[in-house]
Design an enzyme around this catalytic site. Sequence first.
Site, PDB file in Angstrom:
ATOM      1  N   ASP A 151    -103.221  -5.534   6.681  1.00 32.92           N
ATOM      2  CA  ASP A 151    -103.894  -6.147   7.833  1.00 32.92           C
ATOM      3  C   ASP A 151    -103.787  -5.149   8.991  1.00 32.92           C
ATOM      4  O   ASP A 151    -102.800  -5.159   9.729  1.00 32.92           O
ATOM      5  CB  ASP A 151    -103.211  -7.478   8.183  1.00 32.92           C
ATOM      6  CG  ASP A 151    -103.907  -8.177   9.342  1.00 32.92           C
ATOM      7  OD1 ASP A 151    -105.119  -7.966   9.527  1.00 32.92           O
ATOM      8  OD2 ASP A 151    -103.227  -8.927  10.073  1.00 32.92           O
ATOM      9  N   GLU A 206    -109.036  -6.728   4.710  1.00 32.91           N
ATOM     10  CA  GLU A 206    -110.020  -7.696   5.200  1.00 32.91           C
ATOM     11  C   GLU A 206    -111.396  -7.055   5.406  1.00 32.91           C
ATOM     12  O   GLU A 206    -111.494  -5.938   5.902  1.00 32.91           O
ATOM     13  CB  GLU A 206    -109.540  -8.299   6.534  1.00 32.91           C
ATOM     14  CG  GLU A 206    -110.277  -9.566   6.904  1.00 32.91           C
ATOM     15  CD  GLU A 206    -109.912 -10.057   8.300  1.00 32.91           C
ATOM     16  OE1 GLU A 206    -110.744 -10.731   8.921  1.00 32.91           O
ATOM     17  OE2 GLU A 206    -108.798  -9.750   8.766  1.00 32.91           O
ATOM     18  N   ASP A 266     -98.707 -10.939  10.846  1.00 30.94           N
ATOM     19  CA  ASP A 266     -99.509  -9.825  10.325  1.00 30.94           C
ATOM     20  C   ASP A 266     -99.104  -9.465   8.893  1.00 30.94           C
ATOM     21  O   ASP A 266     -99.950  -9.143   8.057  1.00 30.94           O
ATOM     22  CB  ASP A 266     -99.387  -8.601  11.240  1.00 30.94           C
ATOM     23  CG  ASP A 266     -99.849  -8.912  12.654  1.00 30.94           C
ATOM     24  OD1 ASP A 266    -101.047  -8.806  12.915  1.00 30.94           O
ATOM     25  OD2 ASP A 266     -99.006  -9.317  13.483  1.00 30.94           O
TER      26      ASP A 266
END
Lengths: 165, 165
Positions: free
Chosen positions: B13, B73, B145
């Site tokens: 992330d 992502e 995170d």
Amino acid sequence: MNSNTPLLILGIDPGSNITGYGLVKKQGSQLIHIDNGCLTTKRSQELPQRLHSIHASLREIIQKYKPDCMAIEEVFFAKNVSSSLRLGEARGVALLAAAQEGVEIFEYSTRVVKQALTGFGQAQKEQVQKMVQKLLKLPEVAQIDASDALALAICHANTYKMRSL
Amino acid sequence: MNSNTPLLILGIDPGSNITGYGLVKKQGSQLIHIDNGCLTTKRSQELPQRLHSIHASLREIIQKYKPDCMAIEEVFFAKNVSSSLRLGEARGVALLAAAQEGVEIFEYSTRVVKQALTGFGQAQKEQVQKMVQKLLKLPEVAQIDASDALALAICHANTYKMRSL
């Protein structure tokens, strides 16, 4: 640093498809064109491979010419969030290449670059391209991305001159 | 690849302030937590130095664990162009680290990750965080995170399972 000490500036205009680069030497009041070009990635390649190729080529250029500093565009806005993300990815690996080689980085907005080159912050891209050709005595205009990179280097050379006064 | 072959997945992330990472091993139908953490950069550092530090740490993690693949992502939108540029820069050096180490990269949208973890694409961040804790039998919830990175790895593990059926 004395204003007569030669300064080798690498201008970079990053992009995931085309990354322009330009090298300008400032010697006294003279601007000398050293090299310029476009790093073009294949559209058939996946993004990580493109970033890998941009990063590797930039490190090679930095290792070959050993510039004193790098000038890159300061981005305040892009067309949209998606293009800004793509630009950020290419910009990230360019900044990384400079940081890994210990090259100091300076950022200039488009407006400041246009102002430095043409005296007018809203100048057309083509006007800037022609001024780059004129100032560096190029036989013809450089490709747009390479020319934008040279413009950044020239802008830094002029700013540096002002700073050293 | 046989569905019983263990698969080590690195979830990432990225962010210029905090980059979360999480390693999950899929062995048969089991998900095993290997490691997770946050790479935090100093706000006092210049951006290129931060990118350098994120990139170096990620390469170390990849070299240490030798993951089979990386899940990251897929970004369709961010708050604004500026935050999207910053995210792109961190994302760029993360993708580069994986490409340099020959790790295959898979992208998943937030909606798909939430769907895979909770069965609901609009789930709250905290619900996802709790599901990560539950699925990986963590003694407590991971930092947000790092948890998001683990969620990406779990999402890939599940998708892979579906693919291998």
